[in-house]
Design an enzyme around this catalytic site. Sequence first.
Site, PDB file in Angstrom:
ATOM      1  N   LYS B  80     -72.218 -28.248 -29.070  1.00  0.00           N
ATOM      2  CA  LYS B  80     -73.059 -29.084 -29.948  1.00  0.00           C
ATOM      3  C   LYS B  80     -73.818 -28.207 -30.954  1.00  0.00           C
ATOM      4  O   LYS B  80     -74.239 -27.096 -30.608  1.00  0.00           O
ATOM      5  CB  LYS B  80     -74.030 -29.895 -29.089  1.00  0.00           C
ATOM      6  CG  LYS B  80     -74.814 -30.964 -29.841  1.00  0.00           C
ATOM      7  CD  LYS B  80     -75.643 -31.803 -28.874  1.00  0.00           C
ATOM      8  CE  LYS B  80     -76.423 -32.899 -29.590  1.00  0.00           C
ATOM      9  NZ  LYS B  80     -77.202 -33.740 -28.652  1.00  0.00           N
ATOM     10  N   SER B 155     -76.587 -38.717 -29.119  1.00  0.00           N
ATOM     11  CA  SER B 155     -76.421 -37.901 -30.295  1.00  0.00           C
ATOM     12  C   SER B 155     -75.282 -36.889 -30.201  1.00  0.00           C
ATOM     13  O   SER B 155     -74.865 -36.351 -31.219  1.00  0.00           O
ATOM     14  CB  SER B 155     -77.720 -37.151 -30.578  1.00  0.00           C
ATOM     15  OG  SER B 155     -77.999 -36.214 -29.551  1.00  0.00           O
ATOM     16  N   SER B 179     -78.151 -38.673 -24.535  1.00  0.00           N
ATOM     17  CA  SER B 179     -77.279 -38.168 -25.599  1.00  0.00           C
ATOM     18  C   SER B 179     -76.001 -37.483 -25.121  1.00  0.00           C
ATOM     19  O   SER B 179     -75.126 -37.184 -25.938  1.00  0.00           O
ATOM     20  CB  SER B 179     -78.051 -37.202 -26.500  1.00  0.00           C
ATOM     21  OG  SER B 179     -78.893 -37.906 -27.370  1.00  0.00           O
TER      22      SER B 179
END
Lengths: 98, 488
Positions: B80, B155, B179
Site C-alpha cells: 500500500k 482504503s 480498510s
Amino acid sequence: MPNPPSLDRALMQHLAELARLHISPERMPILRQRLERILAGFSALQGVITAASTPIAEASPRPLREDRASEPLPVATVLANAPESAGSSFLVPRVIDA
Amino acid sequence: MTSAAPTTAAAIARAVAAGTTSAAEVLAASLHRIAALEPTLHAFVEVWADRAQAAAGRIDRDRAAGVPLGPLAGVPIAVKDNLVLAGEQASAGSRMLAGYRSPFTATVLERLEAAGAVLVGRTNMDEFGMGSTTETSAHGPTRNPFGNNLVPGGSSGGSAVAVAADYCPLAIGSDTGGSVRQPAALCGVSGLKPGWGRVSRSGLIAYASSLDCIGAMARSVEDLALWLDLAAGPDAADPTSGPAAPPVSASLTTRGDLRGLRIGVPWELNGPGLDDDVARCKDEALATAASLGAEIVDCSLPAVAHAVATYYLIATAEAASNLARYDGVRYGLRRDGLGRLDVMTTRSRSAGFGDEVQLRILLGTFASSHGWSEGFHDRARALRAQLRADFAQAFARCDLLLSPTSPVPAFPLGSSNDDPLTMYLCDALTVPASLAGLPALSLPFGATTDGRPVGMQFTAAAQREDLLLQVGHVLQRHTDHHLRRALP
C-alpha cells in the site's frame, strides 16, 4: 449537552483557521452542509448513558518503553525532501521582524 | 500468472526453494499480468520493476550458491502507498506527498524483504486512508475485477485488487476502521487485521494512531498466517508494538473441524440494513459453521449502535492532529506564502489535501475544539470504553463473533461521493473491532445473484489471531469460496 450545532460562517471560519485551511467562498456552503449532516447524524451519541467508568483514548494501553538514544538520520538525507533548504537548515519565510 | 504456476505465497516459496521454478520466472509472470490488466484496473500507483527484478535475481543466485532461502523466497508482494521503503516514493494517495522519497524503510517491509519477499510496487488507496472506495486517491480510482464500473472498496483498494487480479498472492494494506477487511470482502479475497500493536507501524504514514493497524490480503488463510508470523513482534522503532506472541502457522492445522467452538452472532451487526444477498450469504456461512460442529449463539454488543459516530469522531480528531505535520516546511507540497510562514502553510495544505481529507480535518478540529469536545470527542471516548466492555462480555460466552464484513457488496463508482454520511455507514460492521483493538478476519463467503463477492468477518478476543486463522483455515479446507476468481 449541546444540541446538534448549526455551523455558522464565523464558526466555519474559526475551524478553517485552526486547521490551517483556506476554504473558498464557493466551497464554504458545500462543506458546511456536509459537516452539519454528519454532526446531525452523530448527535444521538450525546444522550447515551454509558456504564463503563473511564473514557479511553487507546485500543489497549501500552507501557512506555525505556528511553534510548539512537543515531539520527544524516542531515543531508533529511533535507533531501525539503521544499527549500539552506546549508543544514530548512528554509522558511522570515517569522521575526528584522 | 498462468494457471499452471503456483498461486499462493506458501506454494511459490516452496517451489522456488525446490528449484521447480525461479524467483525471476515468478516475477516475470506477475509483471506480465500487471502489464496486461493495469490499463483497466489501476491497482498500482507505481510498479518497481527494476527493484523487483534485482531482488528476484539475488534470490535465484542465493539458491544456486546453496544459501538458505527465507520463508517468502521469490513471493511477489504488493505494498500500500502509505508504507515507506528507503529511496522509493510514497504518497499515501495524496498530492501533498507527490515526489516524497522516504529516507528509511517500514519495519514490516524490512521483515518481509529479509524473508525473501519481492516487493513489486505501491498500490492505490484513498487519500491518507480516508475513504471506503479508493476514489479519494489523488491518482484516480481503482476498478474492481468483478466489474469495471464497481468500486474495489477502500482504503486499501489497490492491494485488494492486486490479489483479486492475481498480480500477487499477497498484498499489504492498513486498516484503521476496516480498510483491509472491507476491500478484501468487495474483491473476493481474504483479509486480516491483526490486533492493535501486533505488527509494528514504524514506517506507516499515520491516519489515526489509536486505530491504525497494518494488515494483509491473500487468497488463502495459510498465506495470512505465514505473513503474520514474519511481520508481528516487538519493534524498538514503534513503542506501541506489543510483546512477542507464539507463531500461528505451526498451529494452523490443529483443528479438523469446528467442534467445541462457540460462534456468537451479535444481532446489532447482523440485523436490518443488510443487503438481501449479504444476509443470505451470512445465513449460509452460519449453516456451514454449524455443519462443521460449531455451536451458534446469539449475543449483543449494545454500544455498536453508536460505533460509526464514535469511530469518526475519534479518527478525525486524531487525523487533524497527525496531519498537522504537513506544513510545507520539511517535506511535502509547498505553495508560496508571499513572504509569510502562516500563509505558506495554509496555502500548501489547501492545495495538497483533497476534499475528503479537508472535510475530515475540519470535523476532527470541531469535535476536539473548546466548547464542543465534551459533547462529541469525550462522549466518543466513553462509548469506546463501553464498546470494549461489551466485547469482553461477549467473549466471556463465545470464542469468535461473526457478521458480514460490509452491509453491501461492491457498488458503482461515483455513487457515494456526494453524501459522506452514507459512505461512513458502510463501515458500520468493521469499526467496532477497530475501536476495541481486536483482531478480525474477512473471508470470501459467497456472492450476490449477479456475481459480486460477499465477505464474512470473524472477530476474536485480543491476542487470538491464532484461533481466527485456525477457524479460517478449516472453513477454507471445506469450502471453495476463496478459489473463485473474477478473471481467467
